[in-house]
Design an enzyme around this catalytic site. Structure first.
Site, PDB file in Angstrom:
ATOM      1  N   THR A  86     -19.933  23.661 -18.931  1.00  0.00           N
ATOM      2  CA  THR A  86     -20.276  22.250 -19.067  1.00  0.00           C
ATOM      3  C   THR A  86     -21.051  21.811 -17.828  1.00  0.00           C
ATOM      4  OG1 THR A  86     -18.289  21.419 -17.964  1.00  0.00           O
ATOM      5  CG2 THR A  86     -18.115  21.867 -20.332  1.00  0.00           C
TER       6      THR A  86
ATOM      7  N   LYS B 237      -4.819  20.142 -10.683  1.00  0.00           N
ATOM      8  CA  LYS B 237      -4.563  20.790 -11.961  1.00  0.00           C
ATOM      9  C   LYS B 237      -3.147  21.357 -12.031  1.00  0.00           C
ATOM     10  CE  LYS B 237      -8.449  19.981 -14.015  1.00  0.00           C
ATOM     11  NZ  LYS B 237      -8.483  18.974 -15.093  1.00  0.00           N
TER      12      LYS B 237
ATOM     13  N   TYR C  88      -9.036  20.319  -6.351  1.00  0.00           N
ATOM     14  CA  TYR C  88      -9.050  20.504  -7.805  1.00  0.00           C
ATOM     15  C   TYR C  88      -7.876  21.368  -8.261  1.00  0.00           C
ATOM     16  CZ  TYR C  88     -11.002  21.948 -12.366  1.00  0.00           C
ATOM     17  OH  TYR C  88     -11.206  22.208 -13.708  1.00  0.00           O
TER      18      TYR C  88
ATOM     19  N   ASN D 234      -8.840  14.211 -20.322  1.00  0.00           N
ATOM     20  CA  ASN D 234      -9.851  15.193 -19.989  1.00  0.00           C
ATOM     21  C   ASN D 234     -10.704  14.797 -18.782  1.00  0.00           C
ATOM     22  OD1 ASN D 234     -11.712  17.552 -20.843  1.00  0.00           O
ATOM     23  ND2 ASN D 234     -13.099  15.804 -20.814  1.00  0.00           N
TER      24      ASN D 234
ATOM     25  N   ASP E 198     -15.201   6.942 -21.388  1.00  0.00           N
ATOM     26  CA  ASP E 198     -15.966   7.635 -20.347  1.00  0.00           C
ATOM     27  C   ASP E 198     -16.449   6.597 -19.342  1.00  0.00           C
ATOM     28  OD1 ASP E 198     -17.231  10.676 -20.273  1.00  0.00           O
ATOM     29  OD2 ASP E 198     -18.359   9.244 -19.057  1.00  0.00           O
TER      30      ASP E 198
ATOM     31  N   ASP F 148     -12.935   3.455 -15.723  1.00  0.00           N
ATOM     32  CA  ASP F 148     -12.419   4.453 -14.793  1.00  0.00           C
ATOM     33  C   ASP F 148     -10.932   4.645 -15.062  1.00  0.00           C
ATOM     34  OD1 ASP F 148     -11.603   5.965 -12.650  1.00  0.00           O
ATOM     35  OD2 ASP F 148     -12.016   4.423 -11.136  1.00  0.00           O
ATOM     36  N   ILE F 149     -10.583   5.774 -15.656  1.00  0.00           N
ATOM     37  CA  ILE F 149      -9.206   6.011 -16.071  1.00  0.00           C
ATOM     38  C   ILE F 149      -8.263   6.124 -14.877  1.00  0.00           C
ATOM     39  CG2 ILE F 149      -9.311   8.545 -16.131  1.00  0.00           C
ATOM     40  CD1 ILE F 149      -7.578   6.173 -18.650  1.00  0.00           C
TER      41      ILE F 149
ATOM     42  N   LEU G 127     -16.563  18.976 -22.570  1.00  0.00           N
ATOM     43  CA  LEU G 127     -15.320  19.243 -23.286  1.00  0.00           C
ATOM     44  C   LEU G 127     -14.802  18.018 -24.026  1.00  0.00           C
ATOM     45  CD1 LEU G 127     -13.216  21.458 -20.860  1.00  0.00           C
ATOM     46  CD2 LEU G 127     -13.736  21.986 -23.244  1.00  0.00           C
TER      47      LEU G 127
END
Length: 314
Positions: A208, A178, A174, A102, A38, A75-76, A19
């Site tokens: 994906t 979210k 998860y 994302n 990334d 690493d965000i 994505l």
């Protein structure tokens, strides 16, 4: 004729594959200069050695088509890495205009089997990662506005999931992350509107690396050469729109998108309301009101993912 995002700069996290890659390519196609972030780990659970290759390949792909892009390995979910990411966009392009969050990982397990580390790691990458980049982008926009800059432009597009809407039995970490992202989005939308910034969230459905097993057998292409109904390319145009000046009036919204469909999700509504006949409820009164209400629903009725998401095999 100028492009919708011409003169604007963007960051897309987790943009080395799937994505994020499709979104970065779309923003560049619409004219934005893009920082492709990334961490480059091969495992969808965040395992494996970090690599700059995925981000660099997408950035090179953008440049090959005449666009402007640079890669960022990081690493965000690390606070200082997020700071460096926003700083890089400002240093390279003079300012930041668009942030698309994302990046994420999966560590699926039933709630009774999930370890603390499996919970923490998914919350960290998804929810904390979204916060980190949003925080530093918000500081950037607020600082510019406080300095008297007129016409500050800011767009945040966050990535939630239908797993939060419908529940996902094997993904409590998860689904919780979210759901938290939606709360972060609506809060940010209210806090940043005065500075010319909008914040919206999407629930994309796409096949994906992270979801290939989830969607195995669902909505397959009907003929060779047809675009996969669950291709990320169905999602990217909505991200491009939400990042554009045309979406100035869209703020604090949640949109489901996949396969040629966009659905605007309304805020929760009250389904039924009961008032006590006395000063305060008693157990007996609640039993007399709520038990018949739920008994009237079809047996076993719940928010089944197959119903809410409309998934069909074949």
């Amino acid at each position: 004729m100028s492009l919708p995002l011409e003169g604007l700069s963007a960051i897309v996290t987790g943009a080395g594959r799937g994505l994020g890659r499709a979104e970065a390519l779309e923003l560049a196609r619409l004219g934005a200069a893009v920082v492709v972030n990334d961490y480059g780990q091969p495992g969808r659970d965040g395992s494996g050695a970090a690599s700059a290759a995925p981000a660099e390949e997408v950035a090179a792909e953008i440049r090959a088509t005449g666009g402007t892009a640079i890669a960022h390995l990081g690493d965000i979910a690390d606070f200082e890495t997020a700071r460096s990411l926003i700083d890089l966009a400002v240093a390279e392009f003079g300012k930041l205009d668009i942030l698309v969050n994302n990046a994420g990982i999966l560590r699926d397990r039933m709630v009774f089997s999930m370890s603390e580390e499996e919970w923490d790691s998914v919350i960290r990458v998804h929810l904390k990662g979204h916060f980190n980049s949003t925080h530093f982008a918000a500081v950037h926009w607020r600082t510019r506005a406080k300095a008297g800059e007129s016409g500050v432009y800011g767009r945040i597009v966050n990535t939630s999931s239908e797993a939060f809407l419908a529940g996902s039995a094997g993904q409590p970490n998860y689904a919780a992350a979210k759901g938290g992202i939606v709360g972060l989005t609506t809060s940010s939308a209210l806090a940043l509107a005065r500075y010319g910034v909008t914040a919206n969230a999407i629930c994309p459905r796409a096949r994906t690396r992270m979801t290939e097993d989830v969607f195995a057998g669902f909505a397959e292409p009907t003929a060779e050469g047809d675009l996969d109904p669950l291709s990320p390319e169905h999602v990217a145009p909505l991200v491009g729109y939400l990042a554009s000046p045309a979406a100035a009036g869209v703020n604090g919204q949640l949109l489901v998108v996949h396969g040629g469909m966009v659905a605007i999700v309304d805020r929760p509504k009250v389904a039924a309301k009961f008032d006590t006949a006395k000063e305060a409820f008693t157990y007996e009164e609640l039993d007399g009101l709520l038990t018949p209400h739920y008994a009237a629903r079809p047996a076993g009725e719940t928010f089944a993912a197959s119903e809410v998401l409309g998934l069909k095999k074949g």
